[in-house]
Design an enzyme around this catalytic site. Sequence first.
Site, PDB file in Angstrom:
ATOM      1  N   CYS A 214      -7.570  11.998  14.891  1.00  0.00           N
ATOM      2  CA  CYS A 214      -6.795  11.780  15.983  1.00  0.00           C
ATOM      3  C   CYS A 214      -5.549  11.470  15.390  1.00  0.00           C
ATOM      4  O   CYS A 214      -5.291  11.795  14.058  1.00  0.00           O
ATOM      5  CB  CYS A 214      -6.942  10.647  16.844  1.00  0.00           C
ATOM      6  SG  CYS A 214      -6.749   8.878  15.855  1.00  0.00           S
TER       7      CYS A 214
ATOM      8  N   LYS B 101      -1.410  11.568  -2.472  1.00  0.00           N
ATOM      9  CA  LYS B 101      -0.762  10.527  -3.580  1.00  0.00           C
ATOM     10  C   LYS B 101      -0.765  11.084  -4.837  1.00  0.00           C
ATOM     11  O   LYS B 101       0.483  11.133  -5.649  1.00  0.00           O
ATOM     12  CB  LYS B 101      -1.608   9.544  -3.590  1.00  0.00           C
ATOM     13  CG  LYS B 101      -1.966   8.523  -2.336  1.00  0.00           C
ATOM     14  CD  LYS B 101      -3.126   7.437  -2.423  1.00  0.00           C
ATOM     15  CE  LYS B 101      -4.533   8.004  -3.181  1.00  0.00           C
ATOM     16  NZ  LYS B 101      -5.238   8.876  -2.146  1.00  0.00           N
TER      17      LYS B 101
ATOM     18  N   ASP C 176      -2.517   7.784 -12.095  1.00  0.00           N
ATOM     19  CA  ASP C 176      -3.334   8.139 -11.140  1.00  0.00           C
ATOM     20  C   ASP C 176      -4.660   7.341 -11.011  1.00  0.00           C
ATOM     21  O   ASP C 176      -5.247   7.046 -11.796  1.00  0.00           O
ATOM     22  CB  ASP C 176      -3.630   9.675 -11.395  1.00  0.00           C
ATOM     23  CG  ASP C 176      -4.014  10.306 -10.164  1.00  0.00           C
ATOM     24  OD1 ASP C 176      -3.444  10.293  -8.709  1.00  0.00           O
ATOM     25  OD2 ASP C 176      -4.814  11.346 -10.048  1.00  0.00           O
ATOM     26  N   GLU C 177      -5.045   7.454  -9.592  1.00  0.00           N
ATOM     27  CA  GLU C 177      -6.396   6.981  -9.528  1.00  0.00           C
ATOM     28  C   GLU C 177      -6.489   5.351  -9.772  1.00  0.00           C
ATOM     29  O   GLU C 177      -7.346   5.100 -10.593  1.00  0.00           O
ATOM     30  CB  GLU C 177      -7.558   7.626  -9.914  1.00  0.00           C
ATOM     31  CG  GLU C 177      -7.563   8.925  -9.384  1.00  0.00           C
ATOM     32  CD  GLU C 177      -7.764   9.167  -7.886  1.00  0.00           C
ATOM     33  OE1 GLU C 177      -8.364   8.043  -7.200  1.00  0.00           O
ATOM     34  OE2 GLU C 177      -7.626  10.299  -7.116  1.00  0.00           O
TER      35      GLU C 177
END
Length: 213
Positions: A144, A15, A83-84
């Site tokens: 996975c 991100k 951000d965040e």
Amino acid sequence: MAKLYFRFGTVGSAKTLNLLAVAHAYEQQHKKAFLIKPRIDTRFGEEFIGSRAGLIQSADLLVDEDSVIPSDILVDCHCILVDEVQFLSEGLIEQLRHIATDLNIPVICYGLRTDFRARLFAGSKRLMELADAIEEVKTTCSFCNHKAIFNLKLMDGKPTLAGPTIELGKEEKYIPACSHCYEDAVKSGEISIPGQALKASKGKVKAETSVDF
């Protein structure tokens, strides 16, 4: 009219790397991108926005829960990048909505949707309610090849649901997981990742041969 965007993803989904790439693109066009981050995020230094890939850039504004974003510092801005954003208060999210609507400046917010207990952060919840566009930044599960949707918290290398909602950390503390691997890890209390596989007390879940997004 400018839009308010929420680009969310799990930990490790690049991100912040995306945010810094957008900032660079604006700079290449000689446009001003204004970078905002919560003051509490000090992982890369109080004043810096950093990605796990190693890129880092200074923030233009640090905000606390009760901060007011002054309109005069946004003069000549072509875009605001946050951000965040999950750590922002509802009031700050509403200010960002005002900036996009009334000041006609696009606002692009990056952050987590939910915490390690799979509960919405307050800032993310308000963004889900107010954003013009909600976009997912995708990555695969640590165990996975299914899409990661949860943030698995580790304590001394073991999965846990204990601790405060906001507890900063990097790869040693949080990893992305799909729903199956997240539930299996939380229930068993054990993980291992040899060759992209999850090994827990109930058995072993092998990685798929294709990415499942």
